[in-house]
Design a protein around this motif. Sequence first.
Motif, PDB file in Angstrom:
ATOM      1  N   SER A  75       6.236  38.996  56.857  1.00 41.53           N
ATOM      2  CA  SER A  75       5.342  39.610  57.823  1.00 41.53           C
ATOM      3  C   SER A  75       4.039  40.058  57.159  1.00 41.53           C
ATOM      4  O   SER A  75       3.015  40.205  57.829  1.00 41.53           O
ATOM      5  N   PHE A  76       4.085  40.261  55.837  1.00 39.97           N
ATOM      6  CA  PHE A  76       2.881  40.651  55.088  1.00 39.97           C
ATOM      7  C   PHE A  76       3.061  40.280  53.624  1.00 39.97           C
ATOM      8  O   PHE A  76       4.153  40.376  53.068  1.00 39.97           O
ATOM      9  N   GLN A  77       1.969  39.844  53.000  1.00 33.53           N
ATOM     10  CA  GLN A  77       1.949  39.642  51.550  1.00 33.53           C
ATOM     11  C   GLN A  77       0.562  39.962  51.026  1.00 33.53           C
ATOM     12  O   GLN A  77      -0.440  39.460  51.546  1.00 33.53           O
ATOM     13  N   GLY A  78       0.487  40.817  50.028  1.00 33.18           N
ATOM     14  CA  GLY A  78      -0.776  41.189  49.421  1.00 33.18           C
ATOM     15  C   GLY A  78      -0.722  41.063  47.916  1.00 33.18           C
ATOM     16  O   GLY A  78       0.305  41.362  47.298  1.00 33.18           O
ATOM     17  N   GLN A  79      -1.813  40.602  47.323  1.00 31.51           N
ATOM     18  CA  GLN A  79      -1.865  40.421  45.870  1.00 31.51           C
ATOM     19  C   GLN A  79      -3.223  40.872  45.353  1.00 31.51           C
ATOM     20  O   GLN A  79      -4.260  40.571  45.938  1.00 31.51           O
ATOM     21  N   THR A  80      -3.215  41.604  44.237  1.00 28.53           N
ATOM     22  CA  THR A  80      -4.439  42.061  43.589  1.00 28.53           C
ATOM     23  C   THR A  80      -4.420  41.663  42.129  1.00 28.53           C
ATOM     24  O   THR A  80      -3.411  41.854  41.447  1.00 28.53           O
ATOM     25  N   GLU A  81      -5.528  41.090  41.675  1.00 24.61           N
ATOM     26  CA  GLU A  81      -5.689  40.718  40.276  1.00 24.61           C
ATOM     27  C   GLU A  81      -6.584  41.754  39.586  1.00 24.61           C
ATOM     28  O   GLU A  81      -7.563  42.230  40.165  1.00 24.61           O
ATOM     29  N   PHE A  82      -6.242  42.076  38.333  1.00 21.58           N
ATOM     30  CA  PHE A  82      -6.963  43.090  37.580  1.00 21.58           C
ATOM     31  C   PHE A  82      -7.594  42.486  36.330  1.00 21.58           C
ATOM     32  O   PHE A  82      -7.095  41.504  35.771  1.00 21.58           O
ATOM     33  N   GLY A  83      -8.685  43.105  35.880  1.00 22.54           N
ATOM     34  CA  GLY A  83      -9.377  42.663  34.678  1.00 22.54           C
ATOM     35  C   GLY A  83      -8.737  43.236  33.426  1.00 22.54           C
ATOM     36  O   GLY A  83      -7.776  44.008  33.489  1.00 22.54           O
ATOM     37  N   PRO A  84      -9.269  42.885  32.252  1.00 26.72           N
ATOM     38  CA  PRO A  84      -8.712  43.364  30.977  1.00 26.72           C
ATOM     39  C   PRO A  84      -8.709  44.884  30.842  1.00 26.72           C
ATOM     40  O   PRO A  84      -7.911  45.442  30.091  1.00 26.72           O
ATOM     41  N   ASP A  85      -9.595  45.548  31.589  1.00 27.17           N
ATOM     42  CA  ASP A  85      -9.655  47.012  31.531  1.00 27.17           C
ATOM     43  C   ASP A  85      -8.762  47.678  32.575  1.00 27.17           C
ATOM     44  O   ASP A  85      -8.748  48.904  32.700  1.00 27.17           O
ATOM     45  N   GLY A  86      -8.008  46.869  33.336  1.00 26.32           N
ATOM     46  CA  GLY A  86      -7.110  47.421  34.333  1.00 26.32           C
ATOM     47  C   GLY A  86      -7.752  47.734  35.664  1.00 26.32           C
ATOM     48  O   GLY A  86      -7.102  48.288  36.557  1.00 26.32           O
ATOM     49  N   LYS A  87      -9.027  47.364  35.842  1.00 26.54           N
ATOM     50  CA  LYS A  87      -9.713  47.603  37.110  1.00 26.54           C
ATOM     51  C   LYS A  87      -9.535  46.407  38.042  1.00 26.54           C
ATOM     52  O   LYS A  87      -9.573  45.265  37.601  1.00 26.54           O
ATOM     53  N   ALA A  88      -9.357  46.697  39.316  1.00 26.34           N
ATOM     54  CA  ALA A  88      -9.142  45.638  40.304  1.00 26.34           C
ATOM     55  C   ALA A  88     -10.350  44.718  40.395  1.00 26.34           C
ATOM     56  O   ALA A  88     -11.491  45.175  40.397  1.00 26.34           O
ATOM     57  N   LEU A  89     -10.080  43.408  40.471  1.00 26.36           N
ATOM     58  CA  LEU A  89     -11.137  42.407  40.597  1.00 26.36           C
ATOM     59  C   LEU A  89     -11.156  41.771  41.981  1.00 26.36           C
ATOM     60  O   LEU A  89     -12.206  41.651  42.606  1.00 26.36           O
ATOM     61  N   PHE A  90      -9.975  41.357  42.450  1.00 26.83           N
ATOM     62  CA  PHE A  90      -9.900  40.540  43.658  1.00 26.83           C
ATOM     63  C   PHE A  90      -8.556  40.765  44.346  1.00 26.83           C
ATOM     64  O   PHE A  90      -7.528  40.832  43.670  1.00 26.83           O
ATOM     65  N   SER A  91      -8.585  40.924  45.655  1.00 25.89           N
ATOM     66  CA  SER A  91      -7.356  41.090  46.437  1.00 25.89           C
ATOM     67  C   SER A  91      -7.334  40.080  47.576  1.00 25.89           C
ATOM     68  O   SER A  91      -8.369  39.762  48.161  1.00 25.89           O
ATOM     69  N   VAL A  92      -6.139  39.596  47.887  1.00 23.62           N
ATOM     70  CA  VAL A  92      -5.926  38.727  49.045  1.00 23.62           C
ATOM     71  C   VAL A  92      -4.705  39.254  49.795  1.00 23.62           C
ATOM     72  O   VAL A  92      -3.635  39.414  49.206  1.00 23.62           O
ATOM     73  N   ASN A  93      -4.886  39.535  51.084  1.00 18.75           N
ATOM     74  CA  ASN A  93      -3.796  40.035  51.915  1.00 18.75           C
ATOM     75  C   ASN A  93      -3.583  39.103  53.097  1.00 18.75           C
ATOM     76  O   ASN A  93      -4.558  38.646  53.716  1.00 18.75           O
ATOM     77  N   HIS A  94      -2.327  38.829  53.414  1.00 25.01           N
ATOM     78  CA  HIS A  94      -1.989  37.951  54.523  1.00 25.01           C
ATOM     79  C   HIS A  94      -1.024  38.677  55.471  1.00 25.01           C
ATOM     80  O   HIS A  94      -0.063  39.301  55.019  1.00 25.01           O
ATOM     81  N   TRP A  95      -1.298  38.563  56.769  1.00 26.09           N
ATOM     82  CA  TRP A  95      -0.380  39.047  57.791  1.00 26.09           C
ATOM     83  C   TRP A  95       0.152  37.841  58.557  1.00 26.09           C
ATOM     84  O   TRP A  95      -0.596  36.920  58.884  1.00 26.09           O
ATOM     85  N   PHE A  96       1.446  37.863  58.866  1.00 28.12           N
ATOM     86  CA  PHE A  96       2.087  36.729  59.517  1.00 28.12           C
ATOM     87  C   PHE A  96       2.747  37.161  60.823  1.00 28.12           C
ATOM     88  O   PHE A  96       3.164  38.320  60.973  1.00 28.12           O
ATOM     89  N   ASP A  97       2.867  36.209  61.742  1.00 23.64           N
ATOM     90  CA  ASP A  97       3.638  36.442  62.953  1.00 23.64           C
ATOM     91  C   ASP A  97       5.111  36.565  62.568  1.00 23.64           C
ATOM     92  O   ASP A  97       5.669  35.652  61.946  1.00 23.64           O
ATOM     93  N   ALA A  98       5.739  37.663  62.924  1.00 22.50           N
ATOM     94  CA  ALA A  98       7.112  37.925  62.490  1.00 22.50           C
ATOM     95  C   ALA A  98       8.124  36.940  63.074  1.00 22.50           C
ATOM     96  O   ALA A  98       9.205  36.767  62.521  1.00 22.50           O
TER      97      ALA A  98
END
Length: 201
Positions: A75-98
């Motif tokens: 129903s949902f999937q989210g992913q965040t990638e972080f840089g070498p310093d631990g700070k967030a770079l990019f996020s992708v979130n998906h919502w699905f029909d259950a």
Amino acid sequence: MVKRSADGRSETRFHPETGDIDSIFESYTLPDGNILTKDKRYLSEDQAIESVLVMNPKGILVRTVVRETQGQVNSFQGQTEFGPDGKALFSVNHWFDAKTGKMNHREQIQWLTDGQRGVTEHFHFSEEGALLKYFKRLYHPPTDRFLEETHIYDRISQLMVRKETKTSGRLEEQISVEVITFDQAGNAIKKLNNILDKAAL
């Protein structure tokens, strides 16, 4: 129940009355040396939520993943990638029909070094997978200004039928709005420009 191996361990907890699985926890070292931990919890009404953390050997975040399921369907999937310093770079979130498992909403975020959203994009889809609406929000730190665009698409032809653009400063009380409408061939047929009070929106 606890299992151990050379590169990690897993723990499974059961409900004391029903014997059903309550949660599963795993932690192990990946081939690249990073450490992955996974925690999956089973909720009521056949729902479950799973969180995954990947950290480098120094304990700095590399990636986070969150999944929510209804039965066997995401129903949902989210992913965040972080840089070498631990700070967030990019996020992708998906919502699905259950019920169908088809994606109906996608969000993309590019993060600034101070933790603010630099670019946010939303894509909304029909049950057939056609793009219905696109939204983009840009933030320009040097001027502390925002730009927002909203595109509305025809379900069948996938041509844009309406485009709305808004610009404003963070502390400004008014916002500039431009609206363009298009005909069935994709040609611009009407354009409106307004200055509106933010409080009225």
